[in-house]
Design a protein around this motif. Structure first.
Motif, PDB file in Angstrom:
ATOM      1  N   ARG A 109     121.947  63.576  43.537  1.00 58.20           N
ATOM      2  CA  ARG A 109     122.992  64.611  43.590  1.00 58.20           C
ATOM      3  C   ARG A 109     123.792  64.587  42.294  1.00 58.20           C
ATOM      4  NH1 ARG A 109     124.618  62.642  49.494  1.00 58.20           N
ATOM      5  NH2 ARG A 109     122.861  63.546  50.596  1.00 58.20           N
ATOM      6  N   TYR A 134     105.135  59.168  40.437  1.00 60.52           N
ATOM      7  CA  TYR A 134     105.174  60.225  41.443  1.00 60.52           C
ATOM      8  C   TYR A 134     103.787  60.846  41.539  1.00 60.52           C
ATOM      9  CZ  TYR A 134     106.259  64.862  43.383  1.00 60.52           C
ATOM     10  OH  TYR A 134     106.285  66.015  44.132  1.00 60.52           O
ATOM     11  N   GLY A 190     116.010  62.830  45.218  1.00 62.09           N
ATOM     12  CA  GLY A 190     117.189  63.234  45.978  1.00 62.09           C
ATOM     13  C   GLY A 190     118.507  62.916  45.278  1.00 62.09           C
ATOM     14  N   ARG A 215     122.236  81.933  41.350  1.00 61.32           N
ATOM     15  CA  ARG A 215     122.169  80.581  41.908  1.00 61.32           C
ATOM     16  C   ARG A 215     123.307  79.717  41.366  1.00 61.32           C
ATOM     17  NH1 ARG A 215     115.712  79.170  41.462  1.00 61.32           N
ATOM     18  NH2 ARG A 215     114.984  80.856  42.804  1.00 61.32           N
ATOM     19  N   GLY A 231     103.420  64.059  46.907  1.00 61.27           N
ATOM     20  CA  GLY A 231     104.879  64.118  46.870  1.00 61.27           C
ATOM     21  C   GLY A 231     105.543  62.762  47.002  1.00 61.27           C
ATOM     22  N   ALA A 250     115.583  64.651  39.809  1.00 58.15           N
ATOM     23  CA  ALA A 250     116.701  64.861  40.733  1.00 58.15           C
ATOM     24  C   ALA A 250     116.187  65.307  42.100  1.00 58.15           C
ATOM     25  CB  ALA A 250     117.674  65.887  40.161  1.00 58.15           C
ATOM     26  N   HIS A 251     115.191  66.170  42.123  1.00 55.73           N
ATOM     27  CA  HIS A 251     114.644  66.625  43.399  1.00 55.73           C
ATOM     28  C   HIS A 251     113.733  65.577  44.030  1.00 55.73           C
ATOM     29  CE1 HIS A 251     115.746  70.704  41.781  1.00 55.73           C
ATOM     30  NE2 HIS A 251     116.376  70.632  42.927  1.00 55.73           N
ATOM     31  N   VAL A 252     112.868  64.972  43.212  1.00 54.17           N
ATOM     32  CA  VAL A 252     111.913  63.986  43.721  1.00 54.17           C
ATOM     33  C   VAL A 252     112.622  62.804  44.368  1.00 54.17           C
ATOM     34  CG1 VAL A 252     110.163  62.305  42.985  1.00 54.17           C
ATOM     35  CG2 VAL A 252     110.067  64.652  42.135  1.00 54.17           C
ATOM     36  N   ARG A 298     114.686  63.858  30.342  1.00 50.96           N
ATOM     37  CA  ARG A 298     113.294  64.272  30.502  1.00 50.96           C
ATOM     38  C   ARG A 298     112.678  64.575  29.141  1.00 50.96           C
ATOM     39  NH1 ARG A 298     113.332  68.715  35.195  1.00 50.96           N
ATOM     40  NH2 ARG A 298     111.096  68.373  35.082  1.00 50.96           N
ATOM     41  N   ARG A 329     107.055  70.516  37.810  1.00 49.86           N
ATOM     42  CA  ARG A 329     106.760  70.059  39.174  1.00 49.86           C
ATOM     43  C   ARG A 329     107.458  68.752  39.509  1.00 49.86           C
ATOM     44  NH1 ARG A 329     100.581  69.174  38.588  1.00 49.86           N
ATOM     45  NH2 ARG A 329     101.419  68.303  36.671  1.00 49.86           N
ATOM     46  N   ASP A 353     110.834  67.264  38.829  1.00 45.76           N
ATOM     47  CA  ASP A 353     112.253  67.107  38.503  1.00 45.76           C
ATOM     48  C   ASP A 353     112.756  65.851  39.208  1.00 45.76           C
ATOM     49  OD1 ASP A 353     115.035  67.168  38.379  1.00 45.76           O
ATOM     50  OD2 ASP A 353     115.118  69.349  38.532  1.00 45.76           O
TER      51      ASP A 353
END
Length: 186
Positions: A56, A167, A54, A10, A172, A50-52, A64, A46, A48
């Motif tokens: 970049r 969150y 968006g 990855r 979600g 950055a993902h929650v 964290r 569950r 992160d």
């Protein structure tokens, strides 16, 4: 293929798409907003930030820890980040130009430690009688407590924005608990 091999594959895919490598404060394409933010979030896999949210690469610093809490250790990290920014000449200024976001979540593992006050008082470096002020079992109250704690730090520029979010791991969705506002009002 083991877990590490999968992650390294990855990484090769990521590196092939990476444009901001090697810069301390990378410039983003003009089509992307430069968020200039520090997001303080939980170490839970569950959640992160950055993902929650968006985020970049190059848009925000994400720190964290257990519970996404303001602890003496986290404050030390913020101080080090500030000093790195000073040395690099990258400290943002101006009203609303920088945003500190405290992001906690529902069903957090730290709530399961409520029955272990010795561990929690050590983590927060407080006395047992002060533990209730940390609102460990209620993420919405905990976010408000932590935002208030950051507001009380004179070294943080008063015109920076601060907010608190929770969150919901079931839906979600992110809820604003403490709306964005300057750290201190004039």
């Amino acid at each position: 293929m083991n877990n590490l091999e999968a992650m390294l594959k990855r990484n090769k895919d990521f590196a092939a798409r990476q444009s901001a490598a090697g810069t301390l404060m990378p410039s983003l394409p003009r089509s992307l907003p430069n968020l200039k933010a520090v997001i303080i979030g939980c170490a839970d896999m569950r959640v992160d930030p950055a993902h929650v949210l968006g985020i970049r690469p190059g848009e925000a610093v994400v720190i964290r820890n257990i519970g996404g809490r303001i602890t003496p250790g986290l404050l030390e990290q913020l101080g080090l980040l500030g000093r790195i920014g000073e040395v690099a000449g990258e400290i943002p200024g101006g009203r609303g130009e920088f945003h500190i976001i405290v992001l906690q979540h529902t069903d957090c593992g730290i709530t399961r430690l409520a029955g272990d006050p010795a561990m929690l008082t050590h983590y927060f470096q407080i006395k047992e009688g002060e533990l209730k002020t940390k609102a460990v079992t209620d993420p919405r109250a905990a976010v408000a407590v932590d935002v208030a704690s950051l507001r009380g730090i004179p070294a943080l520029p008063g015109d920076w924005l601060i907010s608190g979010l929770v969150y919901d791991v079931a839906t979600g969705l992110v809820e604003i608990v403490v709306p964005p506002a300057p750290i201190r009002t004039a």
